[in-house]
Design a protein around this motif. Structure first.
Motif, PDB file in Angstrom:
ATOM      1  N   MET A   1       0.887  -1.115  -0.025  1.00 13.59           N
ATOM      2  CA  MET A   1       0.022   0.076  -0.128  1.00 13.59           C
ATOM      3  C   MET A   1       1.023   1.318  -0.099  1.00 13.59           C
ATOM      4  SD  MET A   1      -2.945   1.095   2.771  1.00 13.59           S
ATOM      5  CE  MET A   1      -4.309   0.804   1.894  1.00 13.59           C
ATOM      6  N   ILE A   2       0.532   2.184  -0.852  1.00 13.40           N
ATOM      7  CA  ILE A   2       1.597   3.487  -1.049  1.00 13.40           C
ATOM      8  C   ILE A   2       1.442   4.259   0.131  1.00 13.40           C
ATOM      9  CG2 ILE A   2      -0.504   4.866  -2.136  1.00 13.40           C
ATOM     10  CD1 ILE A   2       3.164   4.876  -3.320  1.00 13.40           C
ATOM     11  N   LEU A   3       0.390   4.332   1.000  1.00 12.90           N
ATOM     12  CA  LEU A   3       0.437   5.048   2.396  1.00 12.90           C
ATOM     13  C   LEU A   3       1.657   4.609   3.218  1.00 12.90           C
ATOM     14  CD1 LEU A   3      -3.407   5.684   2.957  1.00 12.90           C
ATOM     15  CD2 LEU A   3      -1.550   7.514   2.068  1.00 12.90           C
ATOM     16  N   GLN A   4       1.571   3.342   3.482  1.00 15.32           N
ATOM     17  CA  GLN A   4       2.546   2.754   4.349  1.00 15.32           C
ATOM     18  C   GLN A   4       3.745   2.946   3.855  1.00 15.32           C
ATOM     19  OE1 GLN A   4       1.826   2.283   7.371  1.00 15.32           O
ATOM     20  NE2 GLN A   4      -0.434   2.712   7.046  1.00 15.32           N
ATOM     21  N   ASP A   5       3.927   2.778   2.337  1.00 12.12           N
ATOM     22  CA  ASP A   5       5.384   2.735   1.847  1.00 12.12           C
ATOM     23  C   ASP A   5       5.983   4.137   1.943  1.00 12.12           C
ATOM     24  OD1 ASP A   5       5.090   0.211   1.044  1.00 12.12           O
ATOM     25  OD2 ASP A   5       4.488   0.645  -1.021  1.00 12.12           O
ATOM     26  N   VAL A   6       4.964   5.115   1.800  1.00 15.89           N
ATOM     27  CA  VAL A   6       5.594   6.545   2.105  1.00 15.89           C
ATOM     28  C   VAL A   6       6.113   6.807   3.371  1.00 15.89           C
ATOM     29  CG1 VAL A   6       4.712   8.849   1.738  1.00 15.89           C
ATOM     30  CG2 VAL A   6       4.370   7.388  -0.245  1.00 15.89           C
ATOM     31  N   ARG A   7       4.940   6.323   4.373  1.00 20.13           N
ATOM     32  CA  ARG A   7       5.232   6.574   5.707  1.00 20.13           C
ATOM     33  C   ARG A   7       6.619   5.795   6.209  1.00 20.13           C
ATOM     34  NH1 ARG A   7       4.228   3.274  10.324  1.00 20.13           N
ATOM     35  NH2 ARG A   7       3.972   4.279  12.082  1.00 20.13           N
TER      36      ARG A   7
END
Length: 90
Positions: A1-7
């Motif tokens: 998931m991109i949100l968790q990757d960015v985080r």
């Protein structure tokens, strides 16, 4: 998931531009910017827009771009400073 990757990546890097994050994650810049906007609204990320100064914000003290030499005033008008994002929550 991109949100968790960015985080995870931004917490590791402490500060980065959207382009740097996109390159690190092999993702599109628009996807990364959408994720950053989400984290900004939650208060976990701050946006540092004056990266031409040594410390570009009140909480941004380790800016990877802020330590670069300042551009001349004529050049600064024609090329905007890159926006650096910093993870600020735990």
């Amino acid at each position: 998931m991109i949100l968790q990757d960015v985080r995870r990546r931004l917490k590791t890097m402490e500060g980065a531009t959207a382009s740097q994050l996109a390159a690190e994650l092999s993702a599109g810049r628009s996807e990364v910017e959408a994720a950053l906007d989400f984290w900004i609204r939650r208060g976990d990320v701050t946006r540092c827009e004056d990266s031409s100064s040594p410390a570009c914000g009140t909480s941004c003290t380790r800016c990877p771009i802020g330590s670069l030499p300042k551009a001349s005033s004529a050049r600064r008008r024609s090329a905007p400073s890159p926006v650096v994002y910093e993870w600020v929550s735990n």
